[in-house]
Write an enzyme that holds these catalytic residues in place. Structure first.
Site, PDB file in Angstrom:
ATOM      1  N   ASP A  51     -43.003 105.210   4.070  1.00  6.79           N
ATOM      2  CA  ASP A  51     -44.418 105.147   3.145  1.00  6.79           C
ATOM      3  C   ASP A  51     -44.047 104.484   1.940  1.00  6.79           C
ATOM      4  O   ASP A  51     -43.111 104.544   1.232  1.00  6.79           O
ATOM      5  CB  ASP A  51     -44.607 106.529   2.588  1.00  6.79           C
ATOM      6  N   ASP A  52     -44.904 103.377   1.813  1.00 10.23           N
ATOM      7  CA  ASP A  52     -44.718 102.294   0.965  1.00 10.23           C
ATOM      8  C   ASP A  52     -43.352 101.495   0.810  1.00 10.23           C
ATOM      9  O   ASP A  52     -42.904 100.864  -0.216  1.00 10.23           O
ATOM     10  CB  ASP A  52     -44.960 102.862  -0.503  1.00 10.23           C
ATOM     11  N   CYS A 108     -52.463 104.368   2.466  1.00 13.38           N
ATOM     12  CA  CYS A 108     -51.877 105.334   3.442  1.00 13.38           C
ATOM     13  C   CYS A 108     -52.657 105.788   4.419  1.00 13.38           C
ATOM     14  O   CYS A 108     -52.711 105.523   5.666  1.00 13.38           O
ATOM     15  CB  CYS A 108     -51.409 106.607   2.608  1.00 13.38           C
ATOM     16  N   ARG A 117     -52.629 104.936   8.422  1.00 13.07           N
ATOM     17  CA  ARG A 117     -52.045 106.002   9.612  1.00 13.07           C
ATOM     18  C   ARG A 117     -53.050 106.368  10.522  1.00 13.07           C
ATOM     19  O   ARG A 117     -52.834 106.416  11.857  1.00 13.07           O
ATOM     20  CB  ARG A 117     -51.920 107.189   8.662  1.00 13.07           C
ATOM     21  N   LYS A 166     -45.528 113.371   6.396  1.00 10.75           N
ATOM     22  CA  LYS A 166     -46.959 112.973   5.908  1.00 10.75           C
ATOM     23  C   LYS A 166     -47.884 112.914   7.010  1.00 10.75           C
ATOM     24  O   LYS A 166     -47.657 111.801   7.920  1.00 10.75           O
ATOM     25  CB  LYS A 166     -46.816 111.811   5.121  1.00 10.75           C
ATOM     26  N   HIS A 208     -51.836 112.986   6.083  1.00  9.87           N
ATOM     27  CA  HIS A 208     -52.764 112.248   5.467  1.00  9.87           C
ATOM     28  C   HIS A 208     -54.074 111.727   6.256  1.00  9.87           C
ATOM     29  O   HIS A 208     -54.560 110.833   5.922  1.00  9.87           O
ATOM     30  CB  HIS A 208     -52.171 111.084   4.580  1.00  9.87           C
ATOM     31  N   SER A 210     -50.148 112.809   0.159  1.00 11.51           N
ATOM     32  CA  SER A 210     -48.927 112.105  -0.464  1.00 11.51           C
ATOM     33  C   SER A 210     -48.283 112.893  -1.543  1.00 11.51           C
ATOM     34  O   SER A 210     -48.695 114.023  -1.959  1.00 11.51           O
ATOM     35  CB  SER A 210     -49.410 110.882  -1.384  1.00 11.51           C
ATOM     36  N   HIS A 249     -42.458 106.484  -1.056  1.00 11.86           N
ATOM     37  CA  HIS A 249     -43.512 106.585  -1.954  1.00 11.86           C
ATOM     38  C   HIS A 249     -43.197 107.278  -3.115  1.00 11.86           C
ATOM     39  O   HIS A 249     -42.328 108.177  -3.181  1.00 11.86           O
ATOM     40  CB  HIS A 249     -44.656 107.367  -1.327  1.00 11.86           C
ATOM     41  N   ASP A 258     -46.039 102.172   6.216  1.00 15.71           N
ATOM     42  CA  ASP A 258     -47.410 102.414   6.322  1.00 15.71           C
ATOM     43  C   ASP A 258     -48.326 101.189   5.644  1.00 15.71           C
ATOM     44  O   ASP A 258     -49.311 101.032   5.688  1.00 15.71           O
ATOM     45  CB  ASP A 258     -47.876 103.437   5.786  1.00 15.71           C
ATOM     46  N   ASN A 259     -47.602 100.536   4.478  1.00 22.46           N
ATOM     47  CA  ASN A 259     -48.146  99.490   3.836  1.00 22.46           C
ATOM     48  C   ASN A 259     -46.986  99.087   2.748  1.00 22.46           C
ATOM     49  O   ASN A 259     -45.947  99.402   2.948  1.00 22.46           O
ATOM     50  CB  ASN A 259     -49.372  99.957   3.020  1.00 22.46           C
ATOM     51  N   LYS A 278     -48.511  96.857  -1.741  1.00 26.61           N
ATOM     52  CA  LYS A 278     -49.328  97.705  -1.592  1.00 26.61           C
ATOM     53  C   LYS A 278     -50.743  97.781  -2.136  1.00 26.61           C
ATOM     54  O   LYS A 278     -51.322  97.190  -3.392  1.00 26.61           O
ATOM     55  CB  LYS A 278     -48.967  99.145  -1.862  1.00 26.61           C
TER      56      LYS A 278
HETATM   57 MG    MG Z   1     -48.201 104.259   1.815  1.00 25.47          MG
END
Ligand code: MG
Length: 481
Positions: free
Chosen positions: A48-49, A88, A92, A145, A147, A170, A250, A302-303, A323
């Protein structure tokens, strides 16, 4: 008579040759996957991130990721691998459905992601990769996660997963300080004493039950790894999908005691190194259980990195911004594919996206792609198995429901740009669009629109074609309690 017989024989002979050629071609392209009696297992590890520049194999000078680096050298390291959105929730949704989030309604111009007071989630009419693989008997687990909706009817167990263990959104949500103004928010995050796991009252769930609240995030990365390993051991005798979506890196950042202080990069590096260590453990278990050769492991994010958190956020390396934005740093991420007996090792600069996992893994498992909807993912098997060129030639960069940019081949046109989190400026419309040659200028520094009007015409045509058939899904993010 003899002539007739000869003609018949030669007919049979040519048919046999044709069948052999076709089946060799099929095997070349699809490996052992087509109509296979032994379909491969899939492990998708989603950070994540984590930015494009945050692994040693993608150029980070002080974060050590030996396990991912080994996967990249034994397998394929993709350098033009994209997500379906720069934040996010839509990202996803894109991965799991193989569709641009604008089609499922999992993106919005009013709110960027789902929150703990959101009432909706991924519509049940969407087909997830887990639902695809269930059609041919896969065991399916979502760990980490989610989301895509935390109300019971939107949880992983309602979306094709047999098993769920994780935080459903998150890790910075449910902040107990109930921050109202921007100033309160800024001062909360600037005081490091506030970054304690008990200050984020996020639930940890097993299937549909909350088993811990607040989730102890100091140990969460390690517990996710253990859950993935335990699921693999329990399900090794049938094909499985493990979707391991780490909540970290994240912010807020948390690492186990064993990893705190291990990286010269600071806490962000500690967190990434703990994730990498867990991946090494998963690979070891796949080998010990004798299923590594029939398992495909993918690592991606994811980003891009959350740059406004400065050193607590990651790095997009040589890519611009991060992001939340449609510059490359927001949507181009590491993409590593590993499978010792299947993936042909290589450095892949062709285009690929997380949506392609839906189509590729469906093909490898022998599950037909749904015909009643547009699927944006394409089958990457030929590149993964044979290093043949990828069929993907374009990337759409949506922000909410607006198409901000499009890439065709080497070239990317920005129609709209906008910063996020107080960085990279206000919303700007570009007419003519900004144009970059990403193969020569991955940092998007040098606008070449003036010299290449013909490329802009080509990209605008591609946009028109895309938009003429686009059906937007109903906004699933906007409604909140
Ligand atoms: Mg993310």
């Amino acid at each position: 008579m003899t002539k007739k017989l000869n003609r018949f024989n030669s007919y049979i002979y040519s048919s046999l040759i044709l069948i052999t050629v076709l089946s060799t071609l099929c095997n070349k392209v699809y490996g052992q996957s087509v109509n296979s009696k032994n379909p491969p297992n899939f492990v998708i590890i989603f950070a994540d991130d984590l930015g494009y520049g945050d692994l040693s194999s993608y150029g980070h000078p002080t974060i050590k990721t030996p396990n991912l680096d080994l996967m990249a050298s034994e397998g394929q390291k993709w350098t033009n691998f994209y997500v379906g959105a720069s934040v996010c929730t839509p990202s996803r949704a894109a991965l799991l459905t193989g569709r641009l989030p604008i089609r499922s309604g999992m993106t919005s111009n009013k709110v960027r992601v789902l929150f703990p007071n959101s009432v909706n989630g991924l519509p049940s009419s969407e087909v997830t990769l887990a639902e695809q693989l269930k059609k041919v008997g896969y065991g399916t687990a979502c760990i980490g996660k989610w989301h895509l909706g935390h109300k019971e009817k939107y949880l992983p167990t309602k979306n094709g997963f047999d098993y769920y263990f994780g935080i459903p959104y998150s890790n910075d949500m449910d902040n107990i300080a109930k921050l109202k103004s921007k100033e309160e928010y800024m001062s909360f995050w600037q005081n490091r004493d506030n970054i304690k796991t008990e200050n984020f009252n996020v639930p940890l769930m097993r299937n549909t039950e909350i088993i811990e609240r607040p989730a102890n995030q100091n140990t969460i990365t390690n517990r996710y790894t253990e859950e993935a390993i335990s699921y693999i051991k329990r399900n090794k005798n049938k094909p499985f999908l493990v979707y391991l979506a780490h909540n970290l890196p994240h912010i807020p950042l948390f690492a186990s005691k064993e990893f705190l202080g291990t990286s010269a990069r600071g806490i962000y590096g500690d967190v990434v190194q703990e994730i990498d260590h867990g991946i090494g453990q998963i690979i070891s278990v796949l080998k010990e259980e004798g299923i590594a050769d029939n398992t495909i492991v993918v690592f991606t994010s994811d980003n891009g990195p959350w740059l406004s958190f400065k050193t607590d956020g990651g790095s997009a390396g040589l890519l611009r911004a991060g992001k939340g934005m449609t510059w490359e740093g927001g949507m181009r991420v590491p993409g590593i594919f590993w499978s010792p007996a299947k993936i042909k090792p290589g450095l892949i600069s062709d285009l690929g996206t997380t949506m392609d996992l839906f189509t590729t893994f469906s093909a490898m498992a022998g599950v037909p792609i749904p015909k009643d909807r547009v699927i944006d993912g394409i089958d990457l098997s030929a590149t993964l198995f044979e290093n043949l060129p990828s069929d993907r030639n374009d990337v759409f960069y949506y922000r909410g429901t607006d198409l901000f940019a499009m890439r065709v081949g080497d070239f990317k046109a920005h129609f709209i740009t906008e910063g996020e989190y107080g960085m990279f400026g206000e919303r700007e419309l570009h007419d003519p669009p900004l144009l970059y040659n990403l193969s020569q200028d991955p940092s998007e520094n040098y606008d070449i629109a003036e010299n290449h009007p013909e490329i802009l015409v080509e990209i605008k045509e591609a946009v028109k074609k895309h938009e003429s058939k686009l059906v937007k899904g109903k906004d699933q993010l906007v409604d909140r309690d």
